[in-house]
Design an enzyme around this catalytic site. Structure first.
Site, PDB file in Angstrom:
ATOM      1  N   HIS A  28      94.421  32.058  46.895  1.00 41.02           N
ATOM      2  CA  HIS A  28      93.621  32.087  45.797  1.00 41.02           C
ATOM      3  C   HIS A  28      94.629  31.597  44.583  1.00 41.02           C
ATOM      4  CE1 HIS A  28      89.831  34.632  46.542  1.00 41.02           C
ATOM      5  NE2 HIS A  28      90.294  33.764  47.724  1.00 41.02           N
ATOM      6  N   THR A  99      85.882  28.027  53.497  1.00 39.57           N
ATOM      7  CA  THR A  99      85.379  29.576  53.555  1.00 39.57           C
ATOM      8  C   THR A  99      84.163  29.526  52.159  1.00 39.57           C
ATOM      9  OG1 THR A  99      87.082  30.277  52.146  1.00 39.57           O
ATOM     10  CG2 THR A  99      87.498  30.625  54.301  1.00 39.57           C
ATOM     11  N   TYR A 146      86.145  44.991  49.303  1.00 38.16           N
ATOM     12  CA  TYR A 146      86.383  43.844  50.011  1.00 38.16           C
ATOM     13  C   TYR A 146      87.927  43.747  50.171  1.00 38.16           C
ATOM     14  CZ  TYR A 146      84.991  39.342  51.826  1.00 38.16           C
ATOM     15  OH  TYR A 146      84.686  38.288  52.475  1.00 38.16           O
ATOM     16  N   LYS A 201      85.585  45.932  54.109  1.00 35.65           N
ATOM     17  CA  LYS A 201      85.626  44.590  54.822  1.00 35.65           C
ATOM     18  C   LYS A 201      87.067  43.984  54.421  1.00 35.65           C
ATOM     19  CE  LYS A 201      82.127  41.633  54.876  1.00 35.65           C
ATOM     20  NZ  LYS A 201      81.022  40.625  54.810  1.00 35.65           N
ATOM     21  N   LYS A 203      89.159  40.744  54.805  1.00 31.97           N
ATOM     22  CA  LYS A 203      89.102  39.068  55.057  1.00 31.97           C
ATOM     23  C   LYS A 203      90.297  38.608  55.848  1.00 31.97           C
ATOM     24  CE  LYS A 203      87.202  36.429  53.508  1.00 31.97           C
ATOM     25  NZ  LYS A 203      86.054  35.738  54.332  1.00 31.97           N
ATOM     26  N   ASP A 231      86.049  39.708  58.562  1.00 32.78           N
ATOM     27  CA  ASP A 231      85.690  38.154  58.677  1.00 32.78           C
ATOM     28  C   ASP A 231      86.834  37.090  58.700  1.00 32.78           C
ATOM     29  OD1 ASP A 231      84.379  36.019  57.862  1.00 32.78           O
ATOM     30  OD2 ASP A 231      84.167  36.555  55.842  1.00 32.78           O
ATOM     31  N   PRO A 232      86.814  36.581  59.974  1.00 31.30           N
ATOM     32  CA  PRO A 232      88.163  35.552  59.672  1.00 31.30           C
ATOM     33  C   PRO A 232      87.572  34.133  59.595  1.00 31.30           C
ATOM     34  CG  PRO A 232      87.387  36.150  62.079  1.00 31.30           C
ATOM     35  CD  PRO A 232      86.501  36.966  61.127  1.00 31.30           C
ATOM     36  N   ASN A 233      86.183  34.232  58.998  1.00 28.52           N
ATOM     37  CA  ASN A 233      85.635  32.730  58.763  1.00 28.52           C
ATOM     38  C   ASN A 233      85.684  31.876  59.854  1.00 28.52           C
ATOM     39  OD1 ASN A 233      86.508  33.783  55.443  1.00 28.52           O
ATOM     40  ND2 ASN A 233      84.567  32.520  55.839  1.00 28.52           N
ATOM     41  N   GLU A 256      81.808  39.404  61.306  1.00 24.15           N
ATOM     42  CA  GLU A 256      81.546  38.107  60.413  1.00 24.15           C
ATOM     43  C   GLU A 256      82.059  36.866  60.821  1.00 24.15           C
ATOM     44  OE1 GLU A 256      81.077  39.204  56.411  1.00 24.15           O
ATOM     45  OE2 GLU A 256      81.294  37.205  55.633  1.00 24.15           O
ATOM     46  N   GLU A 262      82.679  24.834  68.520  1.00 21.78           N
ATOM     47  CA  GLU A 262      83.724  24.494  69.301  1.00 21.78           C
ATOM     48  C   GLU A 262      83.417  23.717  70.526  1.00 21.78           C
ATOM     49  OE1 GLU A 262      85.702  28.472  70.086  1.00 21.78           O
ATOM     50  OE2 GLU A 262      84.821  28.225  72.136  1.00 21.78           O
ATOM     51  N   ASN A 285      78.244  34.187  56.817  1.00 21.22           N
ATOM     52  CA  ASN A 285      77.731  33.270  55.491  1.00 21.22           C
ATOM     53  C   ASN A 285      78.128  31.804  55.507  1.00 21.22           C
ATOM     54  OD1 ASN A 285      80.614  34.358  55.227  1.00 21.22           O
ATOM     55  ND2 ASN A 285      80.602  32.679  53.618  1.00 21.22           N
ATOM     56  N   ASP A 309      73.556  35.226  50.235  1.00 19.82           N
ATOM     57  CA  ASP A 309      74.256  35.315  48.821  1.00 19.82           C
ATOM     58  C   ASP A 309      73.310  34.687  47.797  1.00 19.82           C
ATOM     59  OD1 ASP A 309      75.707  34.742  46.627  1.00 19.82           O
ATOM     60  OD2 ASP A 309      77.549  34.384  47.244  1.00 19.82           O
ATOM     61  N   HIS A 335      76.857  38.073  50.608  1.00 17.03           N
ATOM     62  CA  HIS A 335      78.446  37.543  50.561  1.00 17.03           C
ATOM     63  C   HIS A 335      78.724  37.181  49.035  1.00 17.03           C
ATOM     64  CE1 HIS A 335      80.092  33.649  49.836  1.00 17.03           C
ATOM     65  NE2 HIS A 335      80.992  33.850  50.553  1.00 17.03           N
ATOM     66  N   SER A 336      80.236  37.017  48.772  1.00 16.83           N
ATOM     67  CA  SER A 336      80.354  36.967  47.588  1.00 16.83           C
ATOM     68  C   SER A 336      81.683  36.066  47.464  1.00 16.83           C
ATOM     69  CB  SER A 336      80.828  38.056  46.868  1.00 16.83           C
ATOM     70  OG  SER A 336      81.812  38.759  47.472  1.00 16.83           O
ATOM     71  N   ASN A 337      82.205  35.820  46.430  1.00 17.07           N
ATOM     72  CA  ASN A 337      83.350  34.932  46.056  1.00 17.07           C
ATOM     73  C   ASN A 337      83.848  35.667  44.642  1.00 17.07           C
ATOM     74  OD1 ASN A 337      84.252  32.431  47.675  1.00 17.07           O
ATOM     75  ND2 ASN A 337      82.089  31.948  47.475  1.00 17.07           N
ATOM     76  N   HIS A 364      83.504  40.553  45.142  1.00 15.20           N
ATOM     77  CA  HIS A 364      84.954  40.604  44.685  1.00 15.20           C
ATOM     78  C   HIS A 364      85.292  41.365  43.335  1.00 15.20           C
ATOM     79  CE1 HIS A 364      84.887  37.307  47.968  1.00 15.20           C
ATOM     80  NE2 HIS A 364      86.052  37.069  47.648  1.00 15.20           N
ATOM     81  N   ARG A 418      87.584  25.160  42.825  1.00 17.34           N
ATOM     82  CA  ARG A 418      88.536  25.792  43.790  1.00 17.34           C
ATOM     83  C   ARG A 418      89.397  24.930  44.783  1.00 17.34           C
ATOM     84  NH1 ARG A 418      86.738  31.094  47.489  1.00 17.34           N
ATOM     85  NH2 ARG A 418      88.451  31.216  48.879  1.00 17.34           N
TER      86      ARG A 418
HETATM   87  O1  GKR Z   1      87.500  34.805  48.616  1.00 12.34           O
HETATM   88  O2  GKR Z   1      88.897  33.935  49.838  1.00 12.34           O
HETATM   89  C1  GKR Z   1      87.938  34.347  49.738  1.00 12.34           C
HETATM   90  C2  GKR Z   1      86.775  34.341  50.674  1.00 12.34           C
HETATM   91  O3  GKR Z   1      87.192  33.603  52.103  1.00 12.34           O
HETATM   92  C3  GKR Z   1      85.388  33.554  50.263  1.00 12.34           C
HETATM   93  O4  GKR Z   1      85.798  32.421  49.748  1.00 12.34           O
HETATM   94  C4  GKR Z   1      84.384  33.501  51.292  1.00 12.34           C
HETATM   95  O5  GKR Z   1      83.580  32.634  51.194  1.00 12.34           O
HETATM   96  O6  GKR Z   1      84.430  36.203  51.386  1.00 12.34           O
HETATM   97  C5  GKR Z   1      83.550  34.922  51.751  1.00 12.34           C
HETATM   98  C6  GKR Z   1      83.340  35.148  52.922  1.00 12.34           C
HETATM   99  O7  GKR Z   1      83.409  34.004  53.806  1.00 12.34           O
HETATM  100  O8  GKR Z   1      82.587  36.068  53.167  1.00 12.34           O
HETATM  101 MG    MG Z   2      82.371  35.455  55.325  1.00 12.31          MG
END
Ligand code: GKR
Ligand code: MG
Length: 442
Positions: A28, A99, A146, A201, A203, A231-233, A256, A262, A285, A309, A335-337, A364, A418
């Protein structure tokens, strides 16, 4: 008495300060951006909303103004249909593979819907939660802590802020580097002391998966009673995800987006296979973000926890997802940002209206706490947000001075959407996003 009519709609691109939080998309930057909408109605009331930042969303919101102004607050669903009709094609590409969600129009719809709901709630003397789905279901909304790995801001010349003294240990910890199990446990402890979380949680998608498993084990040791999510996205392969999940079995509340598309299989197909092999509750999400994806998820039995979300499902849509979850035996969450406190009130009201058992919702806000755009932001105590059923609208009062200052910050630094690659390149020169590689694995 005639029903209030919208006389004016203002759109404010705004910015606030953030930490160097790491995720699969990079790091970020020092600022996060949002779009705030303020509608003025003929009864003298103000309706407000907040959605992700970026010029594309600002522009669609500006373009929507002519559809909104002059409309009665009772007619907002027609306005929303019109916005979808005129601008829906902008979202044809879906959420993208970052993400965070890269869509445009759905966020504009949410912004307009929410400001209308805020006005309707005030007019009817009801909280927004009472206007959604089957009405308000709970006053206390569980919220999770988070946790993020944090990069070293001193390795950059970017204007990140340092520790503040008003938020105790949390005010310090949230701005300092955190990459080891001990540092993440310290972060969790500071967050727990301040907000009383019973769910955390992490990230992920930052370190090699094995190392993230070690962090989860350290968290479990430090907080044996806490519910833990990671949550490794979607960074891990299916086989890696199954392996890591087996190492975390017994300590995971849910996982998550452990893996994603794949070898020609879609993300939903891969998550379905992951669930069949591990029997671990699986949230997303990333691959269940609209009704078409929801239909496919349900048919495949791909996820057990859709994180709906309200910013990308709309407030009403998010609660409709909760109703589907309730009927199909799934567990809903949010979910959030990074966001300000207007978004916090949106998430809290949606969660207060969600029927059935819900998971502690993501927010967040703890990373932004202290940068309020409202006079009395919702607070997190004992890991919960209280949504009083005597509230009117979203239950907040905007602070126009704070909104103007946040808008100035946005303009001064010439900000926009972003981009986490920029700050990440200070840590790893020429770093580029790879949806299948944890951010620090290059
Ligand atoms: O804030 O870096 C972040 C998260 O990666 C966010 O952008 C994600 O959308 O937390 C979120 C998620 O994937 O659950
Ligand atoms: Mg997520």
């Amino acid at each position: 008495m005639s029903v209030p009519v919208i006389q004016k709609m203002d759109v404010y691109p705004v910015a606030g300060y953030d930490s160097m939080l790491l995720n699969l998309s990079g790091a970020h930057g020092p600022f996060f951006t949002r779009n705030v909408v303020i509608m003025h109605a003929s009864n003298g009331e103000i309706g407000v909303s907040e959605v992700p930042g970026g010029e594309k969303i600002t522009q669609v919101l500006e373009a929507c103004r002519s559809l909104v102004v002059g409309t009665s607050i009772g007619d907002y669903k027609r306005v929303l249909q019109e916005i979808k009709h005129q601008y829906g094609s902008l979202d044809q590409g879906g959420r993208g593979n970052q993400t965070f969600d890269l869509r445009t129009t759905i966020h504009a719809q949410t912004a307009v819907e929410t400001a209308f709901l805020d006005l309707l709630g005030k007019y009817l003397h009801e909280p927004v939660a009472a206007l959604l789905g089957d009405g308000q279901q709970r006053e206390d909304v569980p919220v999770l802590g988070y946790l993020f790995f944090i990069g070293d801001r001193q390795q950059t010349d970017l204007p990140y802020i340092g520790a503040d003294h008003e938020h105790g240990e949390w005010g310090k910890v949230r701005r300092e580097p955190a990459l080891t199990p001990d540092q993440i446990v310290r972060e969790a402890q500071a967050a727990y002391d301040r907000y009383g979380f019973t769910t955390f949680k992490l990230k992920g998608g930052v370190l090699n998966g094995e190392k993230e498993v070690q962090v989860m084990k350290a968290l479990h040791q430090a907080f044996p009673k806490a519910k833990l999510d990671i949550d490794p996205n979607g960074a891990w392969s299916l086989n890696e995800a199954v392996q890591y999940a087996s190492e975390m079995k017994g300590l995971l509340n849910y996982i998550e987006d452990p893996c994603g598309a794949e070898n020609g299989f879609s993300g939903r197909e891969i998550l379905a296979e992951f669930q069949r092999r591990t029997h671990i509750p699986t949230a997303t999400n990333m691959v269940d973000t609209d009704w078409r994806q929801m239909a496919s998820s349900l048919i495949l039995n791909a996820v057990s926890i859709p994180l709906a979300d309200p910013h990308f499902w709309t407030m009403q849509g998010s609660v409709e997802v909760a109703k589907v979850c309730h009927a199909f035996g799934l567990n809903w969450g949010i979910h959030s940002n990074n966001h300000f406190d207007i978004s916090l009130s949106m998430a809290a009201n949606a969660a207060a209206a969600a029927p059935g058992h819900i998971n502690a919702i993501d927010t967040h806000w703890i990373w932004q706490d202290g940068q309020a755009l409202t006079k009395h932001p919702y607070e997190i105590h004992d890991g919960q947000i209280h949504v009083d059923s005597r509230n009117e609208g979203l239950g907040i009062e905007v602070n126009m001075d704070a909104i103007t200052a946040a808008h100035q910050l946005y303009l001064e630094h010439n900000l926009g959407a972003r981009d986490d690659a920029k700050a990440m390149q200070y840590l790893i020169p020429h770093w580029q996003y790879d949806p299948k590689k944890p951010a620090l694995v290059r």
